[in-house]
Write a protein that holds these residues in place. Structure first.
Motif, PDB file in Angstrom:
ATOM      1  N   ALA A 204      60.574  16.482  42.978  1.00 42.71           N
ATOM      2  CA  ALA A 204      59.696  15.370  42.616  1.00 42.71           C
ATOM      3  C   ALA A 204      60.449  14.240  41.926  1.00 42.71           C
ATOM      4  O   ALA A 204      60.011  13.078  41.966  1.00 42.71           O
ATOM      5  N   MET A 205      61.595  14.542  41.318  1.00 43.76           N
ATOM      6  CA  MET A 205      62.394  13.517  40.650  1.00 43.76           C
ATOM      7  C   MET A 205      63.104  12.605  41.644  1.00 43.76           C
ATOM      8  O   MET A 205      63.515  11.498  41.295  1.00 43.76           O
ATOM      9  N   HIS A 206      63.270  13.077  42.868  1.00 45.55           N
ATOM     10  CA  HIS A 206      63.991  12.320  43.883  1.00 45.55           C
ATOM     11  C   HIS A 206      62.975  11.615  44.787  1.00 45.55           C
ATOM     12  O   HIS A 206      62.241  12.277  45.526  1.00 45.55           O
ATOM     13  N   PRO A 207      62.896  10.297  44.733  1.00 45.59           N
ATOM     14  CA  PRO A 207      61.878   9.572  45.489  1.00 45.59           C
ATOM     15  C   PRO A 207      61.821   9.893  46.978  1.00 45.59           C
ATOM     16  O   PRO A 207      60.768   9.774  47.587  1.00 45.59           O
ATOM     17  N   LEU A 208      62.926  10.275  47.590  1.00 43.97           N
ATOM     18  CA  LEU A 208      62.887  10.625  49.011  1.00 43.97           C
ATOM     19  C   LEU A 208      62.242  11.982  49.255  1.00 43.97           C
ATOM     20  O   LEU A 208      62.054  12.390  50.394  1.00 43.97           O
ATOM     21  N   GLY A 209      61.917  12.689  48.173  1.00 45.49           N
ATOM     22  CA  GLY A 209      61.123  13.901  48.308  1.00 45.49           C
ATOM     23  C   GLY A 209      61.855  15.137  48.763  1.00 45.49           C
ATOM     24  O   GLY A 209      61.239  16.090  49.262  1.00 45.49           O
ATOM     25  N   ARG A 210      63.151  15.175  48.583  1.00 42.53           N
ATOM     26  CA  ARG A 210      63.910  16.388  48.907  1.00 42.53           C
ATOM     27  C   ARG A 210      65.229  16.391  48.158  1.00 42.53           C
ATOM     28  O   ARG A 210      65.644  15.360  47.607  1.00 42.53           O
ATOM     29  N   LEU A 211      65.874  17.543  48.144  1.00 46.31           N
ATOM     30  CA  LEU A 211      67.188  17.660  47.524  1.00 46.31           C
ATOM     31  C   LEU A 211      68.262  17.296  48.540  1.00 46.31           C
ATOM     32  O   LEU A 211      68.022  17.263  49.745  1.00 46.31           O
ATOM     33  N   GLY A 212      69.452  17.013  48.033  1.00 49.83           N
ATOM     34  CA  GLY A 212      70.540  16.614  48.912  1.00 49.83           C
ATOM     35  C   GLY A 212      71.212  17.787  49.597  1.00 49.83           C
ATOM     36  O   GLY A 212      71.081  18.945  49.186  1.00 49.83           O
ATOM     37  N   LYS A 213      71.938  17.478  50.664  1.00 48.90           N
ATOM     38  CA  LYS A 213      72.704  18.474  51.407  1.00 48.90           C
ATOM     39  C   LYS A 213      74.200  18.213  51.205  1.00 48.90           C
ATOM     40  O   LYS A 213      74.629  17.050  51.169  1.00 48.90           O
ATOM     41  N   PRO A 214      75.004  19.263  51.082  1.00 51.97           N
ATOM     42  CA  PRO A 214      76.442  19.069  50.865  1.00 51.97           C
ATOM     43  C   PRO A 214      77.099  18.189  51.916  1.00 51.97           C
ATOM     44  O   PRO A 214      77.967  17.371  51.602  1.00 51.97           O
ATOM     45  N   GLU A 215      76.666  18.334  53.163  1.00 53.55           N
ATOM     46  CA  GLU A 215      77.296  17.550  54.229  1.00 53.55           C
ATOM     47  C   GLU A 215      77.017  16.057  54.095  1.00 53.55           C
ATOM     48  O   GLU A 215      77.815  15.218  54.555  1.00 53.55           O
ATOM     49  N   GLU A 216      75.895  15.704  53.459  1.00 51.97           N
ATOM     50  CA  GLU A 216      75.591  14.286  53.252  1.00 51.97           C
ATOM     51  C   GLU A 216      76.557  13.665  52.241  1.00 51.97           C
ATOM     52  O   GLU A 216      77.051  12.550  52.433  1.00 51.97           O
ATOM     53  N   VAL A 217      76.818  14.394  51.184  1.00 49.01           N
ATOM     54  CA  VAL A 217      77.773  13.912  50.175  1.00 49.01           C
ATOM     55  C   VAL A 217      79.180  13.888  50.761  1.00 49.01           C
ATOM     56  O   VAL A 217      79.951  12.947  50.545  1.00 49.01           O
ATOM     57  N   SER A 238      76.028   5.857  44.520  1.00 46.68           N
ATOM     58  CA  SER A 238      74.945   6.812  44.278  1.00 46.68           C
ATOM     59  C   SER A 238      74.493   7.404  45.609  1.00 46.68           C
ATOM     60  O   SER A 238      74.296   6.681  46.582  1.00 46.68           O
ATOM     61  N   ILE A 239      74.352   8.714  45.637  1.00 49.34           N
ATOM     62  CA  ILE A 239      73.787   9.388  46.810  1.00 49.34           C
ATOM     63  C   ILE A 239      72.838  10.440  46.245  1.00 49.34           C
ATOM     64  O   ILE A 239      73.178  11.607  46.064  1.00 49.34           O
ATOM     65  N   ASP A 240      71.626   9.968  45.914  1.00 48.05           N
ATOM     66  CA  ASP A 240      70.746  10.763  45.061  1.00 48.05           C
ATOM     67  C   ASP A 240      69.268  10.673  45.439  1.00 48.05           C
ATOM     68  O   ASP A 240      68.389  10.901  44.615  1.00 48.05           O
ATOM     69  N   GLY A 241      68.996  10.319  46.692  1.00 46.56           N
ATOM     70  CA  GLY A 241      67.608  10.249  47.125  1.00 46.56           C
ATOM     71  C   GLY A 241      66.781   9.229  46.372  1.00 46.56           C
ATOM     72  O   GLY A 241      65.550   9.323  46.323  1.00 46.56           O
ATOM     73  N   GLY A 242      67.448   8.242  45.771  1.00 41.64           N
ATOM     74  CA  GLY A 242      66.748   7.201  45.031  1.00 41.64           C
ATOM     75  C   GLY A 242      66.563   7.472  43.557  1.00 41.64           C
ATOM     76  O   GLY A 242      66.025   6.632  42.833  1.00 41.64           O
ATOM     77  N   LEU A 243      67.024   8.629  43.089  1.00 45.61           N
ATOM     78  CA  LEU A 243      66.815   9.024  41.693  1.00 45.61           C
ATOM     79  C   LEU A 243      67.294   7.974  40.705  1.00 45.61           C
ATOM     80  O   LEU A 243      66.629   7.688  39.707  1.00 45.61           O
ATOM     81  N   GLY A 244      68.430   7.370  40.954  1.00 47.69           N
ATOM     82  CA  GLY A 244      69.014   6.456  39.981  1.00 47.69           C
ATOM     83  C   GLY A 244      68.452   5.056  39.985  1.00 47.69           C
ATOM     84  O   GLY A 244      68.664   4.299  39.029  1.00 47.69           O
ATOM     85  N   ASN A 245      67.726   4.680  41.037  1.00 47.90           N
ATOM     86  CA  ASN A 245      67.307   3.289  41.164  1.00 47.90           C
ATOM     87  C   ASN A 245      65.821   3.070  41.419  1.00 47.90           C
ATOM     88  O   ASN A 245      65.361   1.936  41.389  1.00 47.90           O
ATOM     89  N   ILE A 246      65.091   4.132  41.686  1.00 48.18           N
ATOM     90  CA  ILE A 246      63.680   3.986  42.020  1.00 48.18           C
ATOM     91  C   ILE A 246      62.842   4.768  41.015  1.00 48.18           C
ATOM     92  O   ILE A 246      63.124   5.944  40.751  1.00 48.18           O
ATOM     93  N   GLN A 247      61.834   4.165  40.485  1.00 50.44           N
ATOM     94  CA  GLN A 247      60.978   4.817  39.506  1.00 50.44           C
ATOM     95  C   GLN A 247      59.958   5.722  40.178  1.00 50.44           C
ATOM     96  O   GLN A 247      59.189   5.281  41.027  1.00 50.44           O
ATOM     97  N   GLY A 248      59.992   6.984  39.817  1.00 53.88           N
ATOM     98  CA  GLY A 248      58.975   7.932  40.292  1.00 53.88           C
ATOM     99  C   GLY A 248      59.091   8.218  41.767  1.00 53.88           C
ATOM    100  O   GLY A 248      59.968   7.738  42.468  1.00 53.88           O
TER     101      GLY A 248
END
Length: 255
Positions: A204-217, A238-248
């Protein structure tokens, strides 16, 4: 000679036995590059080196002399080093008042001292030809997250280290950049994403609604190592599903 052979380069992957490090190694190997895989002694390191037909070196990444010896061995074996990535890391989720002094020092050493050892070795070994060095930070270094004091401090230090090194060695065409992931599904974070409640909260903390995958990083790291992108230095990606730049968690929905 094949095009792939002509384009082959030599890279060092520190922390190669971890989830992201192994993916970086796999992607670089698939592109035909020569690799020196480094980590503490483990069956995973042995298996990966065998699978990728890569060189390996067992070391403690917080010890500058061992990291330096690794770079020298790679330089001697391959004749050059085109790039290096430090995927060594740990995760401590505790508020400051519950963090033992030993845990603090271990977190700083594993995440920041190992990064410094990498920068130091690269500066001693790679400045004659230049190249790319990639360090790993975290979204926690940018966003205030509860119970992340020690790891956030260590990862913020990685950012400062990389930017200073980028300035120091730009004249020698040695580039330093940082990749800052959100929560990625690896063995290191398994206790979080295997716990249903913790996984739901983290997702829920990641605006894209999922956790990251190692291959993406790993794909972003490989891009930064590629000399085709040699006009990039001193940056934090940043490669964080929007966590660092998008609110909620405000994903757009279709009406």
């Amino acid at each position: 000679m094949s095009t792939q052979s002509k384009n082959a380069r030599a890279f060092i992957v520190l922390g190669a036995s971890g989830g992201i490090g192994a993916q970086v190694a796999s992607q670089l190997s698939a592109a035909g590059h020569e690799l020196m895989l480094a980590s503490r002694k483990s069956d995973r390191l042995d298996d990966l080196a065998r699978e990728l037909k890569a060189s390996k070196r067992e070391l403690d990444a917080v010890k500058c002399d061992e990291v330096q010896a690794c770079f020298e061995a790679a330089s001697q074996k391959f004749g050059r080093i085109d790039g290096a990535v430090n995927c060594v890391g740990s995760l401590l989720l505790k508020p400051a008042h519950l963090t033992r002094e030993s845990e603090w020092h271990e977190t700083i050493n594993t995440n920041l001292t190992s990064a410094f050892a990498t920068v130091r070795a690269a500066a001693k070994t790679m400045t004659s030809m230049g190249g790319s060095v990639v360090l790993l930070s975290s979204a926690a270094a940018k966003v205030g997250l509860a119970n992340h004091e020690a790891i956030a401090a260590a990862k913020a230090g990685v950012v400062g280290l990389a930017r200073s090194a980028a300035a120091s060695y730009a004249g020698r065409s040695l580039r330093f950049n940082v990749v800052a992931p959100g929560l990625v599904k690896t063995e290191l974070t398994k206790k979080i994403w295997e716990n249903e409640r913790a996984a739901a909260s983290s997702t829920a903390m990641h605006p894209l609604g999922r956790l990251g995958k190692p291959e993406e990083v790993a794909s972003l790291i490989a891009w930064l190592l590629d000399p085709a992108n040699s006009w990039v230095t001193g940056e934090v990606f940043s490669i964080d599903g929007g966590l660092g730049n998008i609110q909620g968690n405000q994903r757009a929905t279709r009406g």
